[in-house]
Scaffold this motif. Sequence first.
Motif, short mmCIF file in Angstrom:
data_model
loop_
_atom_site.label_atom_id
_atom_site.label_comp_id
_atom_site.label_asym_id
_atom_site.label_seq_id
_atom_site.Cartn_x
_atom_site.Cartn_y
_atom_site.Cartn_z
N VAL A 98 0.85 -1.18 0.00
CA VAL A 98 0.00 0.00 0.00
C VAL A 98 0.89 1.24 0.00
N THR A 99 0.63 2.15 -0.91
CA THR A 99 1.33 3.44 -0.92
C THR A 99 0.31 4.54 -0.70
N GLY A 100 0.45 5.26 0.38
CA GLY A 100 -0.53 6.30 0.70
C GLY A 100 0.15 7.54 1.22
N ALA A 101 -0.64 8.55 1.50
CA ALA A 101 -0.11 9.82 2.00
C ALA A 101 0.41 9.64 3.43
N SER A 102 1.45 10.36 3.73
CA SER A 102 1.98 10.35 5.10
C SER A 102 1.03 11.11 6.01
N PRO A 103 0.98 10.73 7.30
CA PRO A 103 0.09 11.43 8.24
C PRO A 103 0.45 12.91 8.34
N VAL A 104 -0.55 13.73 8.51
CA VAL A 104 -0.38 15.16 8.67
C VAL A 104 -0.52 15.57 10.13
N VAL A 105 -1.40 14.90 10.85
CA VAL A 105 -1.70 15.24 12.24
C VAL A 105 -1.03 14.24 13.17
N ASP A 106 -0.32 14.75 14.14
CA ASP A 106 0.27 13.93 15.20
C ASP A 106 -0.75 13.85 16.33
N VAL A 107 -1.33 12.67 16.54
CA VAL A 107 -2.41 12.53 17.52
C VAL A 107 -1.91 12.07 18.88
N GLN A 108 -0.57 12.06 19.07
CA GLN A 108 -0.03 11.60 20.35
C GLN A 108 0.83 12.64 21.06
N ASN A 109 1.65 13.38 20.34
CA ASN A 109 2.51 14.38 20.98
C ASN A 109 1.78 15.70 21.11
N VAL A 110 2.12 16.47 22.15
CA VAL A 110 1.46 17.76 22.37
C VAL A 110 2.34 18.94 21.97
N GLN A 111 3.61 18.71 21.67
CA GLN A 111 4.48 19.82 21.30
C GLN A 111 3.95 20.52 20.05
N GLN A 112 4.07 21.86 20.06
CA GLN A 112 3.75 22.66 18.88
C GLN A 112 5.07 22.89 18.15
N GLN A 113 5.12 22.51 16.88
CA GLN A 113 6.38 22.64 16.16
C GLN A 113 6.16 22.88 14.67
#
Length: 1019
Positions: free
Chosen positions: A123-138
């Motif tokens: 499967v080739t798909g888009a990489s995740p955009v949202v980090d649903v585990q870390n809280v750091q803003q970067q």
Amino acid sequence: MNVQRFVRFVVVSGCLLFLPAGAWAQAETGTIAGVVRDSSGALIPGVTVEATSPALIEKVRSATTDSQGLYRIVDLRPGTYTVVFTLTGFSTLRRNGIELTTGFTATVNADLRVGTIEETVTVTGASPVVDVQNVQQQITLSRAMLDALPTSRRPAQLVTLIVGANAGGTNFHDVGGVGSDRGFFGVHGQRPDDMTYNVAGMDSRVFSGGGFQYNAHTFQEVVVETAAGSAEATTGGVQINIVPKDGGNRFSGSLSAEFTGPGLTSDNLTDDLRARGLTAAPSVRRYYDVGGGLGGPIKRDTLWFFVASRREDRSLYQVGNYYNKRQGTLFYEPDLSRPAYNRDYSSDYSLRLTWQAAAKHKIVFSHTQHPACQCTFAILEQVSPLFAPEAVAEHHYDPQFLSTAIYTYPVTDRLLVEASAAMNSYHRNQKRMPGVGNDDIAINDVGLNLRYGSRSVTGPGYQVLTDERFHERLSLAYITGTHSLKIGVDLNHFSVGRQSYGDANMVNQARSYTFRNQVPTQVSIYATPLGPYNTAIENGIYAQDQLTIRRLTLNLGLRYAVYDAFIPAQQLPAGPWVPARDFPAVEHSPRWQNLSPRVGAAYDLFGSGKTALKVSLGRYAARNTGIGVDIPVQNQAVSTTRPWNDTTYPVGDPRRGNYVPDCDLLNPSPNGECGQWSDLSFGQVSGGNTRRAADALSGFNRQNYNWQGSVSVQHQLRRNIGLTAAYFRTWYGGFLAVDNQSVTPADYDPFCITAPVDPRLPTNVSGQQFCGLYDVKPQKFGQIDNLVTQASHYGGQSEVFNGIDVLIDARFGHGAQIQGGLGTGRTVLDNCFSVDSPSTLVAGQPVAVAGVLVIPTQDPRPGFCRISQPWGAATQVKFSAVYPLPWETQISATYQNAPGFPIAASYVASNEEIRRSLGRNLAACPSQTVATCNQTVTIDLIPPNTLFDDRIQQLDLRFSRTFSMGRAKVRGNFDMYNVFNASTILNEQTRYSTQNNQWLNAIQIMGARLLKFSAQLTF
């Protein structure tokens, strides 16, 4: 460099390679995590998950799903990954093209179907955009993005790309990256000085200034962390995480060159600016930047190398400031043919070796040698007073280097250990500017609002200083699919300054003069030779736990740190005005203990991995760089000032108007042309004129600190497009105050002044009476016995920021990308209390000035003590975009819209004006019976940061064309900075005088439209 210290670094580095402790480097790697189910939706434990990438010298990292079907693979270098899921009885699933960046947790879930392992589903798909585990803003800036945008790629220039970034003033604004680089900025109400560069996972606090320009040829990517720092972070400021290149299994490299010059600069001088004192537009004096890097295998899959070098030289004219035509005299006349300019240059030589010593043992060593010069130090940064070029110094940094060693050992797929060591060396030689001799006296003309002649102790004069730091980190991580626990030890040792100083001429003739419109008013003498020396440690332990409970991930951190400074005994020889001095050693000065919780939570709102709600709250102590307090040599009176009336003697007397203080300067009492010393403790080798209460020297959570909280929502609008909306709150505590125990508020007499009538002044200022001003009673003048203690003993001091960001990060098409957004906020400051003088307050969070922690001076007058800055003062709009065009061409752009220069008016009131209200002469006058006195008081007429000049608006463009030649590519760039040729004022005169008034005259404006050419070869 001290040989013993170097031996310590080598020994510690060697020992660390064999210590069973560690974890993944701070903010140098990313994580891949997710959940595995079967076709019915049931969770599957025991699945082997492997992540492979050319970025890994060990080729593959693996994990196994736990009882809840969750897995987590940590310590992954940024790059493109393939993730493979295998379990007997199920078909193999392969996920290709996962783009992983530093500090990001990419969620990669899998649904396995019944089959054989030999059957593979790709499967080739888009990489995740949202980090649903870390809280750091970067914000992540890949190497490709940095190469594509019209920037100089120096980390200090990231301030142009980060929404809300504030370098501390508009005078730091730079068009085309050709001006000053001090390297500091903050966001969301943070202090710029709290910012830290993390290189290869090791923070390099000594090098957060502009003297060390990190080489972009060594960058794999740069991640700018702006909020919600973990327990690993030493401060709450911006964390710039530089991830170096590792080399690889094939040879690759790059070469680049860029240049511009005076002939490529437009003219943006307007009639309005001519009316405000400018005679020419700013232009580039000199600029070039050349460098390259090469990496590859020494032995494939075993030993990689990467080497890089760079040379840059830049210089920019400051057209509202000029060299002194009468240098060598006591007078200033601007030489309009010689505008002031900054000049910064540096060389960089870098080496990085990555060695896979065994299947599970990796060692990385890096070294960067970086001689540099800021050859008209900080001249573009001065606001009030202005510094003529002769009043600054050449800062030469050599030796200056950074060395690191990192050892990583994944014991199992659940246990990871790491040990790291680093050494920073930061030596600076502060030399006189060309044309400045040892006899040129430093002069501060309060009428001209100008310093000239030579550098005074505020510089801090001319001397050689050495800073060195040793840093070791030990940590251990335990990782499962639902749980990631990391504990570590963070050890730091600092050495600041030199133990011996012998140059009494570090301030020329150990004296300086104060003039008012070229007329003498004061003379100061200095306790030279002197200089700082102390050692310090900052040792901490921390624990960071990340726990996933269904769609909720808790980020729980706790950091405990002890900062302890030691001041060795010091002997200083006699100087012109002070005897030889012996000072005892001082321990625990200060000794702070800080326990800082940092917690947060991330919640996958819909379980799709596309929308996350995040909250965070953390406490952060002030950034420590090894500076001690209550250093005995600095606790003495460093200088004393006395009134000087050069017309004391009658007409015809050769001493009248000779510009020589005809008095016994060592006699503290009024004599000859001079009044009394302003500090009667000067020259006395004693306990000093300043001491600290116990609560300002040591204790638990008493060091100045801030709390930072945030609430944000991140949402994937569509494939590769993410939107973030966030609220931030930052508030400060641990303020200190200075209480002169020799006086009380009753020892001050009130007076009023009337502001000049001027239509340029606000209507509530022009011609209005200003009261609430105070002067110490004459019998108390010069008596100083300062106690530093917590400001909370006297009143409630506060500083609170509230703000909102709306950001977008989008990738679309074939390489198109846009980042940016809107940031706005408001800071409210409250200093409405008094300690000694009801009109002057020394209180706040200490600021490092010339190697000394200085408590700032506040204005406690009604209308000035509580400042609610307008929302526009922190509102910014910034965007950066890259768009590919046909025929291997590309266009990119950056746009900035930021607050303008804060308008101020400091009025110099004469003794004659004040006497009418005060009923006597100022206490600084030689006597109360003298008919005339030339002493003055400088009074602010406009509350700070309440009125602003025009906003800064700047559009930069880059046009690129790439030529492919086999594996090599050559890209040519044509940059146009400040496309619309804006001429917004960045710095202006803030001094209001009734004589020779230059108020609002422009000193520095935005650089005019600038063209720059560059080329880059990659292979």
